[in-house]
Design an enzyme around this catalytic site. Structure first.
Site, PDB file in Angstrom:
ATOM      1  N   HIS A 113     -14.835  -4.443   6.737  1.00  0.00           N
ATOM      2  CA  HIS A 113     -14.042  -4.209   5.521  1.00  0.00           C
ATOM      3  C   HIS A 113     -14.073  -5.393   4.553  1.00  0.00           C
ATOM      4  O   HIS A 113     -13.265  -5.463   3.623  1.00  0.00           O
ATOM      5  CB  HIS A 113     -12.591  -3.856   5.875  1.00  0.00           C
ATOM      6  N   GLU A 135      -3.979   7.210   6.699  1.00  0.00           N
ATOM      7  CA  GLU A 135      -4.791   7.958   5.739  1.00  0.00           C
ATOM      8  C   GLU A 135      -5.904   8.697   6.458  1.00  0.00           C
ATOM      9  O   GLU A 135      -6.453   8.213   7.457  1.00  0.00           O
ATOM     10  CB  GLU A 135      -5.416   7.022   4.701  1.00  0.00           C
ATOM     11  N   LYS A 138       0.832  -1.205   0.000  1.00  0.00           N
ATOM     12  CA  LYS A 138       0.000   0.000   0.000  1.00  0.00           C
ATOM     13  C   LYS A 138       0.866   1.256   0.000  1.00  0.00           C
ATOM     14  O   LYS A 138       0.508   2.272  -0.600  1.00  0.00           O
ATOM     15  CB  LYS A 138      -0.935  -0.020   1.206  1.00  0.00           C
ATOM     16  N   ARG A 151      -5.460  -9.317  -9.622  1.00  0.00           N
ATOM     17  CA  ARG A 151      -6.043 -10.639  -9.877  1.00  0.00           C
ATOM     18  C   ARG A 151      -7.488 -10.450 -10.301  1.00  0.00           C
ATOM     19  O   ARG A 151      -8.005  -9.327 -10.334  1.00  0.00           O
ATOM     20  CB  ARG A 151      -5.999 -11.472  -8.596  1.00  0.00           C
TER      21      ARG A 151
END
Length: 652
Positions: free
Chosen positions: A235, A200, A116, A292
């Site tokens: 999530h 973030e 990330k 993917r």
């Protein structure tokens, strides 16, 4: 060019890939663990290779065993599906070294987008909008704390190497930060082998919108519309749809171009998904790229008319993309839900056990992607997703109606699932209106009946008793034979933790009267066969699916599954009859507790063992007075029905 594809995966995605590969003329090879030796994907493939024990580290994550299976079968390509090794750069590299085509992007792209921190830096260079935050190399608490204060609260802590909600924490105030950093770092290290974190700015109540991209080996890249994956639990995506009810054509083009830029920036090849968070003002920010095929790819296939697995196979074989961007059209609407073996009323705890019956309700506009069959055992070693139910309609409302009906009418007995929870989402007014954000479940469903223990109703109690009556009193299952005895039949039924006592009266004209204390219900039975009961209540004719398994009755009433255990005979036999002292398992299950030891004196009726089966605890009692001669089990043991657990030497 390759001709034989080994699918390095299991379950529904393995079946999905095998189907398309077979249609294109490729030979297929399945791999399987000992736990999966009877799974559908093994039977579907041309060849299959056992790669080890049930644990993923001994099988589906063991690169050496998978590559050895390629050598044995002379498979010259590997499709990784999703999960397991699908985003493992080392595995992609090793396939290349062995001259085996990895059906996916280059290892360098996987490695970059798997971080990330590094992917966000790369996206900033490619002018892809990113959420304000911190993605620096310094990972000490002081550096992260100072960065957090610059960003402001609330903020998200994320594992740089992770996904699926692991290593992710939402922090609302400064004093929570250090503890949450410690927890996230530990979780990330355990899950991904790296404690590297990014920070973030938290977007509250955003939409989770992802763009399907595809690139070939000739420098071409396109996007195939968006998917709205806003409805999530911890999530994890629960419902996906395409197109998004929130996205207009202008936003679709802007996000699509940003996603293509992201793919081109890392020399991408094959299927990929660029995920964004979108705020209420339709500002969008890069979240991550999944290198993917996605679980939710069928909704994109239905609205575009393309087979994305076929695209993967052909692109990996060197073919250019079959269409240009301007040739891609979106038609209609599609939705998908994920059917999981989990208990929503118990913190969504994953469930295991045997699937006694799986009957999906196929209909117009419905697609079922599954990898299960009746009789199969759901193992604790793998993700609990059992199947994907997907609908297509000319518009969103038609797709929603079709999906809701299919979810409610399909029946899966033997393992607790999230079926009723999915139905509750699909008929909720906020979802129906297309207004759901990532906060939907937390804000709208916390008190929903689907998240509470099953309580049943007089109707469900009555139907269970009538089915038991029919099983016990019909002549060789012929519906037309009925006892004309009007005397009430008492039934004692267990539904999870509650015991229900009801009285059943019947006459020769197929009518029943059911009483439970002061409540009474009248039902007329029209037919009962092939595990379907048709009845009339208050002049309304209805039908339910059911299954009898020994002393258990399973019912599906509009997506809600009930499992009743018949205690009637057990209660009737609890009189003065003395048993033989051989205490056996009443059904397949797990030993929760053993309450006695060898040599201990016991009295008839004492609880000796607690057996857990089908999410219920069953006390097994002494059937005679005496001393415990031997104890064959311990807490945690898995046992089979009629397995001997304890022996008692009876008193003279």
């Amino acid at each position: 060019m390759f001709t034989k594809v080994l699918i390095a995966n299991r379950g529904e995605i393995a079946c999905r890939v095998i189907r398309t590969a077979r249609e294109l003329g490729f030979r297929t090879v399945a791999v399987y663990s000992l736990a999966d030796q009877h799974s559908p994907h093994v039977a579907m493939a041309d060849e299959a290779v056992n790669i080890g024990g049930p644990a993923v580290g001994e099988s589906y994550l063991d690169m050496d065993k998978i590559l050895d299976a390629c050598r044995k079968t002379r498979a010259d390509a590997v499709h990784p599906g999703y999960g397991f090794l699908s985003e493992n750069a080392e595995f992609a590299d090793r396939c290349e070294q062995e001259n085996i085509t990895f059906i996916g992007p280059p290892a360098a792209a996987i490695k970059l987008m798997g971080s990330k921190r590094l992917s966000k830096i790369a996206m900033q260079k490619a002018d892809v909008p990113c959420i304000p935050g911190y993605e620096g190399e310094a990972q000490d608490d002081d550096s992260l704390t100072n960065a957090a204060r610059r960003i402001g609260f609330p903020l998200m802590i994320k594992a740089s190497a992770g996904g699926g909600g692991r290593g992710m924490r939402l922090v609302f105030k400064d004093e929570e930060l250090l503890a949450q950093l410690k927890t996230a770092r530990s979780e990330a290290t355990n899950a991904f082998g790296s404690g590297e974190l990014i920070l973030e700015k938290a977007l509250m109540q955003p939409r989770h919108i992802e763009i399907q991209v595809f690139a070939d080996q000739h420098g071409n890249a396109v996007y195939l519309g968006e998917r709205d994956c806003s409805i999530q639990r911890r999530h994890q995506k629960v419902v996906e749809e395409a197109p998004s009810p929130f996205v207009d054509e202008t936003l679709r083009q802007r996000m699509g171009q940003a996603a293509v830029n992201a793919a081109l920036a890392c020399d991408y090849v094959g299927a990929g998904t660029v995920e964004f968070l979108v705020d209420q003002e339709k500002n969008f920010y890069f979240l991550e790229m999944n290198t993917r095929l996605q679980v939710e790819h069928p909704v994109t296939e239905l609205i575009t008319g393309f087979d994305l697995v076929a695209w993967q196979l052909n692109v990996a074989n060197g073919h250019p993309l079959p269409v240009l961007q301007e040739q891609i059209q979106i038609t209609g609407h599609a939705m998908e839900v994920r059917l999981y073996a989990e208990d929503p009323a118990n913190q969504f705890l994953p469930q295991t056990g045997q699937i006694l019956s799986w009957q999906p309700a196929l209909a117009e506009g419905i697609r079922i992607d599954d990898g299960i069959r009746s009789g199969q055992h759901v193992s604790p070693h793998y993700d609990p997703m059992l199947a994907k139910v997907i609908s297509y309609g000319t518009d969103r409302e038609e797709a929603r109606r079709r999906l809701l009906r299919t979810v409610e009418d399909s029946s899966l007995f033997g393992v607790t699932t999230n079926q009723f929870f999915l139905a509750s989402i699909l008929k909720h007014p906020v979802f129906t209106q297309g207004q759901a954000t990532t906060a939907f479940i937390e804000e709208q469903l916390q008190q929903d009946a689907s998240l509470q223990p099953v309580s049943g109703s007089l109707l469900s109690h009555a139907l269970a008793a009538i089915i038991l009556y029919f099983q016990q009193h019909s002549d060789h299952q012929h519906f037309n034979w009925w006892s004309a005895n009007r005397a009430p039949w008492p039934y004692e039924l267990r539904l999870q933790d509650q015991v229900v006592e009801i009285a059943l009266e019947t006459s020769g004209d197929h009518e029943f009267s059911v009483r439970k204390q002061d409540e009474q219900l009248h039902l007329k039975i029209i037919s009962i066969h092939d595990c379907e009961l048709v009845f009339v209540e208050n002049d309304i004719r209805r039908r339910v699916r059911f299954l009898c398994n020994r002393d258990n009755v399973f019912l599906n009433i509009q997506g809600q599954t009930y499992c009743y255990q018949d205690l009637t005979l057990e209660a009737a036999e609890a009189g003065d009859v003395t048993g033989d002292g051989k205490i056996k398992a009443s059904m397949d299950g797990a030993i929760v507790d053993v309450l006695v030891t060898a040599g201990q004196s016991v009295s008839r009726g004492d609880t000796l063992v607690i057996l857990e089966a089908m999410k219920m605890e069953h006390p097994l009692k002494a059937d005679t007075n005496g001393k415990v001669a031997s104890v064959m089990v311990s807490a945690g043991d898995q046992v089979r029905v009629r397995e001997l657990l304890i022996e008692i030497d009876a008193d003279d």
